[in-house]
Design an enzyme around this catalytic site. Structure first.
Site, PDB file in Angstrom:
ATOM      1  N   GLY A  58       0.961  -1.150   0.064  1.00 22.36           N
ATOM      2  CA  GLY A  58      -0.015   0.154   0.267  1.00 22.36           C
ATOM      3  C   GLY A  58       0.842   1.126  -0.038  1.00 22.36           C
ATOM      4  O   GLY A  58       1.781   1.213   0.454  1.00 22.36           O
ATOM      5  N   CYS A  85       5.452  -5.769   1.724  1.00 24.93           N
ATOM      6  CA  CYS A  85       5.562  -4.321   1.885  1.00 24.93           C
ATOM      7  C   CYS A  85       4.901  -3.657   2.984  1.00 24.93           C
ATOM      8  O   CYS A  85       5.336  -3.709   4.130  1.00 24.93           O
ATOM      9  CB  CYS A  85       5.276  -3.809   0.399  1.00 24.93           C
ATOM     10  SG  CYS A  85       5.826  -2.056  -0.086  1.00 24.93           S
ATOM     11  N   TYR A  86       3.783  -3.010   2.622  1.00 21.19           N
ATOM     12  CA  TYR A  86       2.959  -2.220   3.509  1.00 21.19           C
ATOM     13  C   TYR A  86       2.341  -3.331   4.562  1.00 21.19           C
ATOM     14  O   TYR A  86       2.351  -3.315   6.101  1.00 21.19           O
ATOM     15  CB  TYR A  86       1.891  -1.450   3.294  1.00 21.19           C
ATOM     16  CG  TYR A  86       0.988  -0.672   4.164  1.00 21.19           C
ATOM     17  CD1 TYR A  86       1.322   0.476   4.515  1.00 21.19           C
ATOM     18  CD2 TYR A  86      -0.047  -1.480   4.823  1.00 21.19           C
ATOM     19  CE1 TYR A  86       0.669   1.199   5.514  1.00 21.19           C
ATOM     20  CE2 TYR A  86      -0.765  -0.687   5.770  1.00 21.19           C
ATOM     21  CZ  TYR A  86      -0.303   0.623   6.142  1.00 21.19           C
ATOM     22  OH  TYR A  86      -1.108   1.426   6.942  1.00 21.19           O
ATOM     23  N   HIS A 172       8.347  -7.439  -3.155  1.00 20.38           N
ATOM     24  CA  HIS A 172       7.119  -7.792  -3.760  1.00 20.38           C
ATOM     25  C   HIS A 172       7.421  -9.422  -4.478  1.00 20.38           C
ATOM     26  O   HIS A 172       7.678  -9.351  -5.439  1.00 20.38           O
ATOM     27  CB  HIS A 172       6.690  -6.972  -4.843  1.00 20.38           C
ATOM     28  CG  HIS A 172       6.066  -5.781  -3.683  1.00 20.38           C
ATOM     29  ND1 HIS A 172       4.803  -5.520  -3.812  1.00 20.38           N
ATOM     30  CD2 HIS A 172       6.860  -4.502  -3.560  1.00 20.38           C
ATOM     31  CE1 HIS A 172       4.532  -4.286  -3.149  1.00 20.38           C
ATOM     32  NE2 HIS A 172       5.737  -3.760  -3.103  1.00 20.38           N
ATOM     33  N   GLU A 174       5.167 -10.999  -5.798  1.00 19.67           N
ATOM     34  CA  GLU A 174       4.091 -11.276  -6.769  1.00 19.67           C
ATOM     35  C   GLU A 174       4.409 -10.622  -8.076  1.00 19.67           C
ATOM     36  O   GLU A 174       3.973 -11.026  -9.096  1.00 19.67           O
ATOM     37  CB  GLU A 174       2.731 -10.484  -6.312  1.00 19.67           C
ATOM     38  CG  GLU A 174       2.585  -8.937  -6.354  1.00 19.67           C
ATOM     39  CD  GLU A 174       3.255  -8.548  -5.014  1.00 19.67           C
ATOM     40  OE1 GLU A 174       2.863  -7.327  -4.676  1.00 19.67           O
ATOM     41  OE2 GLU A 174       3.847  -9.043  -4.337  1.00 19.67           O
ATOM     42  N   GLY A 228     -17.731  -9.435 -28.063  1.00 24.45           N
ATOM     43  CA  GLY A 228     -16.552  -9.164 -27.277  1.00 24.45           C
ATOM     44  C   GLY A 228     -16.572 -10.533 -26.525  1.00 24.45           C
ATOM     45  O   GLY A 228     -17.162 -11.461 -26.288  1.00 24.45           O
ATOM     46  N   VAL A 229     -15.218 -10.748 -25.807  1.00 26.68           N
ATOM     47  CA  VAL A 229     -14.485 -11.936 -25.089  1.00 26.68           C
ATOM     48  C   VAL A 229     -15.402 -12.217 -24.183  1.00 26.68           C
ATOM     49  O   VAL A 229     -16.176 -13.102 -24.004  1.00 26.68           O
ATOM     50  CB  VAL A 229     -13.275 -11.842 -24.593  1.00 26.68           C
ATOM     51  CG1 VAL A 229     -12.688 -13.002 -24.068  1.00 26.68           C
ATOM     52  CG2 VAL A 229     -12.271 -11.692 -25.939  1.00 26.68           C
ATOM     53  N   ASP A 230     -15.938 -11.215 -23.169  1.00 29.04           N
ATOM     54  CA  ASP A 230     -16.623 -11.459 -21.976  1.00 29.04           C
ATOM     55  C   ASP A 230     -18.123 -12.050 -22.344  1.00 29.04           C
ATOM     56  O   ASP A 230     -18.467 -12.885 -21.777  1.00 29.04           O
ATOM     57  CB  ASP A 230     -16.734 -10.031 -21.133  1.00 29.04           C
ATOM     58  CG  ASP A 230     -15.360  -9.637 -20.822  1.00 29.04           C
ATOM     59  OD1 ASP A 230     -14.648 -10.576 -20.800  1.00 29.04           O
ATOM     60  OD2 ASP A 230     -15.122  -8.192 -20.389  1.00 29.04           O
ATOM     61  N   SER A 232     -19.409 -13.216 -25.020  1.00 33.00           N
ATOM     62  CA  SER A 232     -19.209 -14.436 -25.833  1.00 33.00           C
ATOM     63  C   SER A 232     -19.079 -15.621 -24.831  1.00 33.00           C
ATOM     64  O   SER A 232     -19.806 -16.623 -24.919  1.00 33.00           O
ATOM     65  CB  SER A 232     -18.003 -14.267 -26.725  1.00 33.00           C
ATOM     66  OG  SER A 232     -18.082 -13.375 -27.789  1.00 33.00           O
ATOM     67  N   LYS A 373      -9.340 -11.148 -16.798  1.00 33.25           N
ATOM     68  CA  LYS A 373      -9.387 -11.398 -18.207  1.00 33.25           C
ATOM     69  C   LYS A 373      -8.970 -12.621 -18.686  1.00 33.25           C
ATOM     70  O   LYS A 373      -9.440 -13.265 -19.375  1.00 33.25           O
ATOM     71  CB  LYS A 373      -8.832 -10.043 -18.729  1.00 33.25           C
ATOM     72  CG  LYS A 373      -9.378 -10.039 -20.410  1.00 33.25           C
ATOM     73  CD  LYS A 373     -10.872  -9.574 -20.441  1.00 33.25           C
ATOM     74  CE  LYS A 373     -11.171  -9.136 -22.096  1.00 33.25           C
ATOM     75  NZ  LYS A 373     -12.356  -8.589 -21.846  1.00 33.25           N
TER      76      LYS A 373
END
Length: 528
Positions: A58, A85-86, A172, A174, A228-230, A232, A373
């Site tokens: 953060g 981190c935070y 980090h 990640e 669109g992808v979503d 569909s 996504k």
């Protein structure tokens, strides 16, 4: 929760720029993860029944008056906790340690040195590169903690209390720039937490199909299919669950890319045999946008008209109780709906707010609202959608209308559509070549999004022996993982030359191609 396996990792979000990324990295390892507000109480968190907790980074200082805090009782739940981190700093001060403001901050790569044994850092080198972003740092670890790593300027770069299963790092894990970050996450999830990598697409589909069938029963569902992808993927998923109880309404506003309306017909009507209503509204939209140049006004008119057309069609159908929609997890997060203690600023109008007409209402089905996504794309492939549809470029709802700067006309649409088709053909091939070489569709130099923009200017050119006064086209091509940040793609010169030569040679009315090399931020990926 959407885990379907009883295994769920809660990521407490302290406003980190990498908050979503943490959840994504955990899911990449086939363990379900979701962001929750950092001010959640221990009892509220326990009610969600997570198997483990991660504390995000953060931007705040832990000693600032308005700094976010964590309920101390969370550390007494008996669950494994990992802080970054935070999250590392808030764990330290909450449990009796100290955080100091360092004379020198660390931003970017740093060399980490391990100190003794560590469950979290097991099977990683004694010296390794990690990614730092901090000024404050833990100066004194809480009682019961062992310092397991340091850097030149950070004396407590990692610490752990194995007896209580509490672990934290100043860096980090990640982000990709932490060389062995994935190994650390694997150590936490599978070694410390004893979780299983059981969150798979096959299990997700089975769970979602059962949920949709139970909720819908014998009723009918309508879906606004954009191509669109979503939308569909939602169409394929809901159709898998309830078959012809689903009707898709495809509102063709005329702003789609070359070949896309035909692809929608081919996939959904011919391949999946779905009930599909194709509404040709191209002329209606052109009249609506005549003389309109302001981007948000374009968006507003296109969005408003979509719902008018959609609900006109919806009311022609009998027995429809539900409406399916392609809302995905970033839509919810970015709208501020699940942000803790703050408001998300509006960068562009959000399209997932439904203006039901008076006397009309459908209950919503949003089966993708906990998916990122890339997960939606993976789900689409598992459902049998063609790769050419699933891996299509991200595309805004208003389509080419907001890639035309200024007024939208038939002539400009044809020009942009043809130029965009050239760019997509060439860069599709470029990405496929990279994939063939690396075996990775998300390799370091692959393009994540690429398209043409038509500005509202003309420039002088020479074609043959004649002077021209025609339009330029702007090529936008970026590398990104999730669109939160993006950098311009370092395309080979021969690829750029081929794109430029083809557009100028094949698309009437264009005499110049320019390349946008601005990252996000400060720019956005789209121009409008």
């Amino acid at each position: 929760m959407e885990s379907g396996t009883g295994q769920f990792v809660a990521v407490l979000d302290f406003g980190a720029q990498y908050g979503q990324l943490i959840a994504r990295r955990v899911r990449d390892l086939h363990v379900y993860s979701e962001l929750v507000p950092c001010d959640i109480t221990a009892s509220e968190l326990a009610a969600l029944a997570p198997a483990a907790i991660i504390l995000s980074g953060g931007p705040a200082s832990v000693y600032a008056d308005d700094a976010p805090h964590v309920d101390p009782a969370i550390f007494d739940l008996g669950l494994p906790v990992l802080g970054f981190c935070y999250g590392h700093q808030i764990m330290a001060v909450t449990l009796g340690g100290e955080v100091a403001h360092a004379e020198k901050g660390e931003y970017g790569p740093a060399e980490l040195a391990r100190m003794g044994s560590s469950e979290l850092l097991a099977s990683t080198p004694g010296e390794q590169t990690v990614w730092m972003s901090h000024r404050d740092s833990v100066s004194h670890a809480p009682d019961g903690f062992t310092i397991t790593a340091h850097t030149e300027t950070c004396p407590v770069a990692a610490m752990e209390c194995a007896a209580r299963r509490l672990y934290s790092t100043q860096f980090h894990p990640e982000v990709r720039h932490t060389a062995h970050g994935r190994r650390m996450l694997e150590n936490f999830l599978f070694g410390i937490c004893r979780l299983e990598p059981s969150w798979t697409m096959e299990g997700i589909i089975e769970e979602k199909v059962a949920q949709i069938r139970e909720r819908v029963g014998e009723d009918r569902v309508i879906l606004g299919l954009s191509g669109g992808v979503d939308s569909s993927v939602v169409a394929a998923l809901v159709h898998r669950a309830i078959g012809n109880q689903l009707t898709c309404v495809f509102v063709n506003h005329g702003f789609l890319r070359k070949g896309e309306p035909e692809m929608v017909e081919e996939v959904f009507r011919d391949q999946f045999k779905m009930p599909l209503v194709h509404v040709h509204a191209e002329e209606r939209y052109l009249q609506l946008l005549a003389g309109v140049t302001e981007p948000e006004e374009k968006r507003r008119r296109i969005g408003t008209e979509f719902w008018k057309v959609f609900f006109e069609e919806a009311q022609r159908l009998d027995g429809v109780r539900f409406m399916a929609q392609g809302t995905i997890y970033p839509d919810i997060i970015e709208s501020g709906a699940r942000k803790s203690g703050g408001k998300a600023s509006t960068i562009k109008s959000h399209h997932n707010l439904i203006p039901f007409p008076e006397g009309v209402h459908f209950d919503l089905i949003e089966p993708l609202d906990h998916f990122f996504k890339d997960e939606v794309r993976e789900l689409g492939i598992a459902l049998g959608l063609p790769a050419k549809m699933v891996y299509r470029q991200p595309f805004p709802g208003p389509g080419l209308a907001i890639r035309i700067i200024g007024e939208v006309t038939t002539e400009k649409l044809e020009m942009l559509r043809d130029a965009d088709a050239v760019i997509r053909e060439e860069l599709d091939a470029y990405n496929e070549d990279l994939f063939a070489k690396t075996g990775d569709r998300n390799s370091e130099h692959s393009c994540w999004q690429y398209f043409a923009v038509l500005p509202d200017i003309k420039s002088v050119g020479v074609m043959g022996d004649e002077r021209t006064y025609a339009r330029p086209v702007i090529l936008r091509a970026v590398e990104s993982a999730d669109a939160m940040t993006a950098d311009w793609a370092r395309l080979p010169y021969d690829v750029l030359a081929r794109i430029s030569g083809r557009i100028v040679g094949e698309v009437a009315g264009i005499n110049r191609v320019v390349y946008d090399i601005t990252p996000k931020p400060p720019a956005t990926i789209e121009w409008e």
